[in-house]
Design an enzyme around this catalytic site. Structure first.
Site, short mmCIF file in Angstrom:
data_model
loop_
_atom_site.label_atom_id
_atom_site.label_comp_id
_atom_site.label_asym_id
_atom_site.label_seq_id
_atom_site.Cartn_x
_atom_site.Cartn_y
_atom_site.Cartn_z
N TYR A 250 0.88 -1.17 0.00
CA TYR A 250 0.00 0.00 0.00
C TYR A 250 0.91 1.22 0.00
CZ TYR A 250 -3.24 3.56 1.75
OH TYR A 250 -3.98 4.69 1.89
N GLU B 79 -3.28 7.50 -4.13
CA GLU B 79 -3.24 6.24 -3.38
C GLU B 79 -3.09 5.08 -4.35
OE1 GLU B 79 -6.02 4.88 0.16
OE2 GLU B 79 -6.82 4.18 -1.75
#
Ligand code: GDP
Ligand code: MN
Length: 374
Positions: free
Chosen positions: A96, A182
């Site tokens: 992530y 993101e």
């Protein structure tokens, strides 16, 4: 303004951030469909994977079936109007990686985790120690040692590749005035790092200085989502009301004050429409379009503008352009003052349109015209 995954990935590609090869597919244009592939719903909300909006297809038949199924879905109330069909990745690990703003600390903030993928929310809740948070000093910028700290934390060995990847993400974040970039998952494949998902949000307040970017992204979104994209992702607020006086103001405060004045003078507004204080000829044009298409039977239009950051010449240009393309038969009452007032008034006068200086007189006339007065 939130971007679709395919839009975010187009920005990634342009910035040199590796993404899978892929094509956008819609119900009316299935040309790009191929297999084996990952077929992914294009919606602005997250959590598509868990809701069945991401399907891996091995054969052309599977891909066609997945496309049919996903194009008939609604994800969190949002109908799926497009798909991104991509080459499948061979995933070794799912990371992530995100950069956003920490509002309290007033700095950009990187977040990285080796536990990326669909369960990142529960990782954040139950094992926050698995997510590294690194603020970036706006003056120092992103320093080498912070990038090394991220690579260490993730256990990614190719430092040079990782350094290049993160720098490109950081550069994109700044150059597009993003508030969020993101990548979840950022996958490790046998060929290196690959951004498998992209969630990008651009700062709406940056619209005046990123006009081209906003226009390009908005026109893609409009062509997918239809007219609703405009009100949702633009700066315009439009609320239909009971009355017959169309109202446009440049900000919410001015709008509410004017609503009160209209009521005090015996009228009823047909809508509450404000442009968020951010203005350009296009925004003014869109607000006019919104008001005239939002509610039929408007008997007068009242436009109340107070020039602060916004420029009256740009507002006047938007009004004149709209009326040139869509002549209207109802009376128009435009009150403008402030920044570039003289230029704005000149544009209005040259187009044969009246302008008002006094707010009360303007409201009184709009109310009178709506009631059939001269
Ligand atoms: P989200 O659920 O909306 O965030 O959708 P993502 O694009 O992140 O996809 C969800 C999950 O699907 C990812 O975490 C991957 O595990 C899986 N996935 C997506 N694309 C591929 C792919 O090309 N290959 C494989 N093996 N898995 C994929
Ligand atoms: Mn994702």
């Amino acid at each position: 303004m939130k971007l679709y995954e395919f839009q975010g990935k187009a920005l990634f590609r342009e910035a040199g951030i590796p993404v899978p090869k892929g094509a956008v597919v819609t119900a009316s244009d299935r040309e790009g469909l191929f297999a084996p592939s990952a077929v992914k719903a294009q919606v602005l909300s997250g959590g598509r994977g868990k809701a069945g909006g991401v399907v891996l297809a091995d054969t052309p038949d599977d891909a066609a079936k997945a496309a049919d199924a996903i194009l008939s879905m609604e994800l969190k109330g949002e109908p799926v109007k497009a798909l991104l069909v991509e080459e499948k990745a061979n995933i070794v690990a799912e990371y992530y990686l995100a950069v956003t703003f920490d509002g309290e600390a007033r700095t950009p903030l990187f977040m990285a985790s080796a536990s990326g993928g669909m369960d990142i929310e529960s990782v954040a809740e139950h094992s926050p120690e698995k997510i590294l948070k690194l603020p970036v000093d706006p003056l120092w910028g992103l320093t080498d040692y912070k990038i090394r700290a991220m690579a260490d934390f993730l256990g990614y060995e190719d430092r040079k590749e990782f350094d290049g990847f993160v720098r490109k993400v950081w550069k994109l974040f700044r150059e597009k005035d993003a508030v969020l970039v993101e990548i979840n998952p950022l996958v490790v494949t046998d060929k290196g790092l690959l951004a498998l998902d992209a969630k990008v949000e651009i700062d709406d307040d940056a619209r005046p200085r990123r006009k081209q970017l906003f226009e390009a992204m908005l026109s893609e979104q409009r062509s997918l989502a239809g007219a609703e994209a405009e009100a949702d992702h633009g700066t315009i607020t439009y609320v239909p009301l009971e009355g017959d006086i169309g109202l446009i103001s440049d900000g919410a405060g001015t709008g509410m004050l004017t609503l009160d004045l209209i009521r005090d003078m015996g009228g009823e507004a047909a809508d509450f429409c404000e442009m968020g204080g951010l203005t350009s000829p296009e925004v003014m044009y869109d607000a006019m379009k919104e008001v005239f298409s939002g509610k039929p039977g408007i008997k007068s239009l009242l436009v109340v503008l107070i020039g602060g950051f916004n420029r009256m010449d740009e507002m006047a240009e938007g009004i004149v352009r709209y009326l040139r393309e869509h002549p209207v038969s109802i009376p128009l009452v435009v009150r403008l003052c402030g920044t570039m007032e003289e230029e704005g008034k000149t544009i209005m006068k040259e187009a044969g349109l009246p302008v008002y200086d006094d707010l009360r007189t303007a409201v009184a006339d709009a109310v009178r015209f709506a009631a059939g007065g001269e």
